[in-house]
Write an enzyme that holds these catalytic residues in place. Structure first.
Site, PDB file in Angstrom:
ATOM      1  N   ASP A 163      17.681  32.496 -40.879  1.00  0.00           N
ATOM      2  CA  ASP A 163      19.127  32.407 -40.866  1.00  0.00           C
ATOM      3  C   ASP A 163      19.127  33.300 -39.325  1.00  0.00           C
ATOM      4  OD1 ASP A 163      19.531  30.648 -43.158  1.00  0.00           O
ATOM      5  OD2 ASP A 163      19.720  32.116 -44.076  1.00  0.00           O
ATOM      6  N   ARG A 221      18.368  19.083 -38.663  1.00  0.00           N
ATOM      7  CA  ARG A 221      17.475  18.472 -38.766  1.00  0.00           C
ATOM      8  C   ARG A 221      16.436  17.953 -39.688  1.00  0.00           C
ATOM      9  NH1 ARG A 221      13.510  20.930 -41.451  1.00  0.00           N
ATOM     10  NH2 ARG A 221      14.591  22.580 -42.685  1.00  0.00           N
ATOM     11  N   ARG A 222      17.006  17.718 -40.533  1.00  0.00           N
ATOM     12  CA  ARG A 222      16.680  17.529 -41.680  1.00  0.00           C
ATOM     13  C   ARG A 222      17.383  15.775 -41.950  1.00  0.00           C
ATOM     14  NH1 ARG A 222      17.658  22.149 -46.195  1.00  0.00           N
ATOM     15  NH2 ARG A 222      15.758  22.910 -46.309  1.00  0.00           N
ATOM     16  N   ARG A 247      26.589  22.049 -49.132  1.00  0.00           N
ATOM     17  CA  ARG A 247      26.465  22.969 -48.794  1.00  0.00           C
ATOM     18  C   ARG A 247      26.603  23.805 -50.204  1.00  0.00           C
ATOM     19  NH1 ARG A 247      29.211  25.338 -44.860  1.00  0.00           N
ATOM     20  NH2 ARG A 247      28.315  26.737 -45.654  1.00  0.00           N
ATOM     21  N   CYS A 302      20.830  27.847 -36.060  1.00  0.00           N
ATOM     22  CA  CYS A 302      20.683  27.083 -37.830  1.00  0.00           C
ATOM     23  C   CYS A 302      20.886  25.213 -37.563  1.00  0.00           C
ATOM     24  CB  CYS A 302      20.792  27.779 -38.294  1.00  0.00           C
ATOM     25  SG  CYS A 302      22.442  28.275 -39.053  1.00  0.00           S
TER      26      CYS A 302
END
Length: 526
Positions: free
Chosen positions: A81, A132-133, A150, A245
């Site tokens: 993070d 990213r995922r 979230r 991030c």
């Protein structure tokens, strides 16, 4: 230390676990500490995706401000993070051991289809808040729908439990730290070589004021230098890309047999197909710079790649090549034929293991409609074989992929597991028997040739920039009448294929994994 240390932390269950973990470690070295909970921007704003929030450090900025204001003495962060640059006056004094960096794909049991890669049903809805995922998921399964997710780890899992999604993806480290029971879900574990994690995933960072020399010295007892060395590569890659991030970037570095191995995935956007790279180096000096240079928009790619295998229109490898404007020339130089048309049921009855070393072995074996006992376990050489096995509704109990490209290492790992059992090896007539030769004398081996290979004659020359050979037989077929042209580069699947080029004195690239992802990484790395 005479003074009590104040540890700043976010208030989530996972953050408190991390802070208490550090508090306990400090107690072991004689440092007394208390916790102070601080809310961050990422905790307060839950209705927006992370990439819609301004700036960087959504989960760290307020903790850093508390350090600078002397409200706390130490901040505990999930290292992934943290922005790559510390605010002036702050330093990372120590990093923890690395928890398992794998990802977990949690799937509702009625939404599982093991014939699909990643085991989520076709068109399934997957929750994740990470670009990213999302980029990597869609590159592997373009049929999936991705929606934002979230909240802290228990909240995300509850949303899956409430059937707001068919599946969600989480970092394994967080789930394990909280000891969450996942037995109600189907859990697929994604290794970092296949699904590349965030830089420094699974590592805790302990941040202090630069001037606090006394605390810094104390914290060196908690510092893991080996972890710091590898995540420094990952975070430098992130730093050079100037990413936070929300960037669709995965980077994972490990040290194996004295060499640094790095996997990187980067997309230009959350919906874009990511480029992937695998590099190996003796040193970390200049390694991050080498990685980033490969992703430069100014770099050139081969115009055409020749491969001795048919590649479907929807395959990962074809999409990876097309994304970079690379044409494909696909033609197998061998033909395969079945040897038998029925199985002896006694062979299957006696087998504790069935081990497949190729996709062809799996396809020809299952064409015989085998009645496999529930006690019989299945082993495969790598990801490509696992994907083929999945098409027949089976998931392997052993996958040698984790051992890398060296078949002898995979053989040793399997030999340790299968010692003293009976192992059936469906395969090609006249196969090299690499796995069989490594098994102990206590292990009963049953060789079952199910197909044979015939080499094509008078193979036409390819003028492609890169030639990919998928088996020793394809090498023999091609070079019976052809030579390499000046400037052509060679990629091989498997060490046995590479040995053919060793005999010829030809340099070649060996992908880390002998599947379409590994091939794409190898072409991108040229």
């Amino acid at each position: 230390m005479d003074r009590k240390v104040i540890i700043g932390t976010r208030g989530s269950e996972l953050a408190l676990w991390q802070a208490n973990f550090v508090k306990d470690k400090l107690a072991e070295i004689g440092v007394d500490a208390d916790l102070k909970i601080i809310k961050t921007q990422g905790d307060k704003i839950l209705n927006l995706r992370l990439d819609k929030l301004e700036g960087k450090g959504f989960f760290t900025k307020e903790l850093e401000e508390a350090l600078l204001n002397n409200t706390i003495d130490l901040a505990v962060h999930s290292h992934k993070d943290l922005p790559t640059q510390n605010p002036q006056g702050l330093i990372i004094a120590a990093v923890s051991e690395r928890e398992d960096p794998n990802e977990l794909l949690l799937i509702l049991k009625d939404c599982v289809d093991i014939k699909q890669k990643l085991s989520v049903k076709y068109g399934g809805l997957v929750g994740t808040s990470s670009n990213r995922r999302k980029a990597q998921l869609l590159s592997l399964r373009p049929d999936l729908e991705i929606e934002d997710l979230r909240g802290n780890v228990p909240t995300r899992i509850q949303k899956l439990r409430d059937e707001s999604y068919d599946a969600i993806i989480l970092a394994k480290a967080g789930v394990e730290r909280l000891k969450i029971d996942l037995s109600e879900f189907y859990v697929e574990e994604l290794e970092p070589m296949e699904f590349i994690p965030a830089p420094a995933q699974g590592v805790l960072a302990i941040q202090i004021r630069e001037t606090d020399a006394e605390l810094y010295e104390k914290l060196q007892a908690l510092h893991n230098e080996e972890v710091a060395e590898v995540i420094a590569v990952e975070r430098k890659v992130l730093n050079i890309f100037n990413g936070g991030c929300h960037m669709p970037l995965g980077c994972y570095c490990r040290k194996e047999d004295g060499k640094f191995q790095v996997w990187t995935s980067k997309a230009n956007g959350e919906d874009a197909f990511p480029n992937r790279l695998f590099l190996e180096s003796d040193t970390t000096v200049g390694l991050a710079e080498r990685i980033v240079a490969k992703f430069s928009p100014e770099r050139s790619f081969p115009a055409k790649v020749f491969i001795t295998r048919d590649i479907s229109e929807s395959s990962y490898f074809r999409r990876a090549m097309e994304k970079n404007g690379i044409a494909l020339e696909c033609r197998s130089l061998i033909r395969t034929f079945p040897i038998i048309n029925r199985l002896d049921p006694y062979i299957l009855r006696d087998a504790d293991w069935i081990f497949f070393s190729s996709k062809n072995a799996i396809e020809y074996f299952f064409k015989l409609d085998p009645q496999i006992s529930k006690k019989t376990q299945l082993g495969v050489l790598g990801r490509a074989s696992e994907e083929t096995l999945r098409r027949f509704g089976r998931v392997p109990d052993f996958n040698g992929e984790e051992e890398g490209i060296d078949t002898s290492e995979i053989a040793k790992e399997f030999a340790a597991i299968a010692s003293g059992t009976t192992v059936l090896f469906p395969g090609a007539k006249g196969s090299l028997r690499t796995i069989q030769q490594t098994l102990s004398v206590q292990t009963k081996i049953i060789d079952l040739p199910v197909y044979e290979t015939v080499i094509e004659e008078d193979v036409e020359q390819s003028h492609a920039d890169v030639l990919i050979f998928t088996s020793p037989s394809n090498v023999e077929a091609y070079f019976a009448h052809n030579l390499l042209e000046p400037g052509q580069k060679v990629i091989c699947i498997g060490r046995s294929t590479g040995r053919k080029f060793d005999e010829m004195g030809v340099r070649y690239t060996l992908p880390y994994s002998p599947d379409e992802i590994g091939l794409a990484e190898a072409v991108f790395g040229l």
